[in-house]
Design a protein around this motif. Structure first.
Motif, mmCIF file in Angstrom:
data_model
loop_
_atom_site.group_PDB
_atom_site.id
_atom_site.type_symbol
_atom_site.label_atom_id
_atom_site.label_comp_id
_atom_site.label_asym_id
_atom_site.label_seq_id
_atom_site.Cartn_x
_atom_site.Cartn_y
_atom_site.Cartn_z
ATOM 1 N N ASP A 130 -73.832 -44.079 30.556
ATOM 2 C CA ASP A 130 -74.275 -43.056 29.619
ATOM 3 C C ASP A 130 -73.308 -42.149 29.134
ATOM 4 N N ASN A 131 -72.503 -41.549 29.858
ATOM 5 C CA ASN A 131 -71.729 -40.570 29.593
ATOM 6 C C ASN A 131 -70.070 -41.083 28.701
ATOM 7 N N MET A 132 -70.015 -42.473 28.535
ATOM 8 C CA MET A 132 -69.070 -43.036 28.006
ATOM 9 C C MET A 132 -68.938 -42.740 26.547
ATOM 10 N N GLN A 133 -67.890 -42.309 25.894
ATOM 11 C CA GLN A 133 -67.661 -42.010 24.362
ATOM 12 C C GLN A 133 -66.664 -42.962 24.112
ATOM 13 N N GLN A 134 -66.621 -43.430 22.871
ATOM 14 C CA GLN A 134 -65.758 -44.378 22.230
ATOM 15 C C GLN A 134 -64.606 -43.760 21.855
ATOM 16 N N LEU A 135 -63.548 -44.458 22.493
ATOM 17 C CA LEU A 135 -62.186 -44.038 22.199
ATOM 18 C C LEU A 135 -61.722 -44.061 20.803
ATOM 19 N N MET A 136 -62.008 -44.882 19.952
ATOM 20 C CA MET A 136 -61.519 -45.151 18.633
ATOM 21 C C MET A 136 -60.121 -45.538 18.682
ATOM 22 N N GLY A 137 -59.275 -45.796 17.505
ATOM 23 C CA GLY A 137 -57.820 -46.489 17.674
ATOM 24 C C GLY A 137 -57.958 -47.882 17.516
ATOM 25 N N SER A 138 -56.812 -48.591 17.437
ATOM 26 C CA SER A 138 -56.392 -49.911 17.164
ATOM 27 C C SER A 138 -56.988 -50.948 18.332
ATOM 28 N N PRO A 190 -55.978 -49.552 27.726
ATOM 29 C CA PRO A 190 -57.095 -49.412 28.452
ATOM 30 C C PRO A 190 -57.208 -48.127 29.191
ATOM 31 N N ARG A 191 -58.624 -47.847 29.562
ATOM 32 C CA ARG A 191 -58.935 -46.699 30.407
ATOM 33 C C ARG A 191 -60.158 -47.157 31.424
ATOM 34 N N THR A 192 -59.673 -46.946 32.634
ATOM 35 C CA THR A 192 -60.651 -47.113 33.330
ATOM 36 C C THR A 192 -61.882 -46.302 33.402
ATOM 37 N N MET A 193 -62.998 -46.459 33.207
ATOM 38 C CA MET A 193 -63.953 -45.629 33.186
ATOM 39 C C MET A 193 -64.782 -45.633 34.284
ATOM 40 N N VAL A 194 -64.999 -46.454 35.024
ATOM 41 C CA VAL A 194 -65.661 -46.822 36.367
ATOM 42 C C VAL A 194 -64.779 -47.611 37.225
ATOM 43 N N PRO A 195 -64.156 -47.310 38.370
ATOM 44 C CA PRO A 195 -63.364 -48.199 39.085
ATOM 45 C C PRO A 195 -64.324 -49.293 39.884
ATOM 46 N N ILE A 196 -63.972 -50.138 40.536
ATOM 47 C CA ILE A 196 -64.952 -51.014 40.989
ATOM 48 C C ILE A 196 -65.920 -50.116 42.116
ATOM 49 N N THR A 197 -67.141 -50.306 41.747
ATOM 50 C CA THR A 197 -68.118 -49.411 42.572
ATOM 51 C C THR A 197 -69.265 -50.446 42.831
ATOM 52 N N ASN A 198 -69.921 -50.192 44.006
ATOM 53 C CA ASN A 198 -70.991 -51.007 44.428
ATOM 54 C C ASN A 198 -72.008 -50.741 43.407
ATOM 55 N N VAL A 199 -73.208 -51.625 42.999
ATOM 56 C CA VAL A 199 -74.115 -51.553 42.006
ATOM 57 C C VAL A 199 -75.390 -50.879 42.383
ATOM 58 N N THR A 200 -75.365 -50.477 44.036
ATOM 59 C CA THR A 200 -76.198 -49.626 44.363
ATOM 60 C C THR A 200 -75.675 -47.995 44.045
#
Length: 162
Positions: A70-78, A51-61
């Protein structure tokens, strides 16, 4: 307060179209929470074999939240489903909202090994018992392994049911 952790399957068995659907779901959820639950926070973990944290816990505002999705790229792999559940547990234990609701949404095609499913059951039970975390799994794609996506959720729900 409400904390939602999204676990997005970025493994190779997930098509680009299905990964984009997970990102669309994430954006829609954040948008709705921003509109109706400004006290809510979101964290995003993408996973393959780790697992990789893409966004730590952040307020929705937070203004950058949707851009980060939007900027997330798919990791691929098993695929390892137990590891992101464990990561969500750690994220909530360290940074989560004390006394609030904690929900984890697993979005996956569920394609993993039997051993991984057994580990995910254990992780789900521990998180439910220790943190009161609720886990909901959503099958994504045309080749969803229903056993893989439902096993963790059914285990968690049965371990927290009255």
């Amino acid at each position: 307060p409400l904390t939602v952790i999204l676990l997005l399957d970025g493994s190779s068995s997930v098509t680009r179209e299905d990964f984009d659907a997970m990102k669309d779901f994430s954006r829609a959820l954040i948008h709705d929470l921003h509109s109706y639950r400004t006290d809510a926070s979101v964290g995003i973990i993408q996973f393959n074999q780790s697992p990789r944290t893409m966004v730590p816990i952040t307020n929705v505002t937070n203004d950058t939240l949707l851009q980060r999705v939007d900027n997330m790229q798919q990791l691929m792999g098993s695929t390892d489903i137990a590891a992101p559940i464990r990561s969500a547990y750690e994220m909530l234990r360290v940074d989560g909202n004390q006394g609030g609701d904690s929900v984890v949404l697993l979005l996956s095609d569920g394609q993993t090994s039997t051993a991984e499913l057994e580990m995910s059951q254990g992780e789900a039970r521990r998180a439910a018992k220790e943190l009161g975390m609720r886990l909901f799994a959503f099958g994504v794609g045309r080749d969803v392994d229903e056993i893989g996506t439902n096993t963790s959720t059914n285990t968690l729900l049965s371990s927290t049911s009255p």
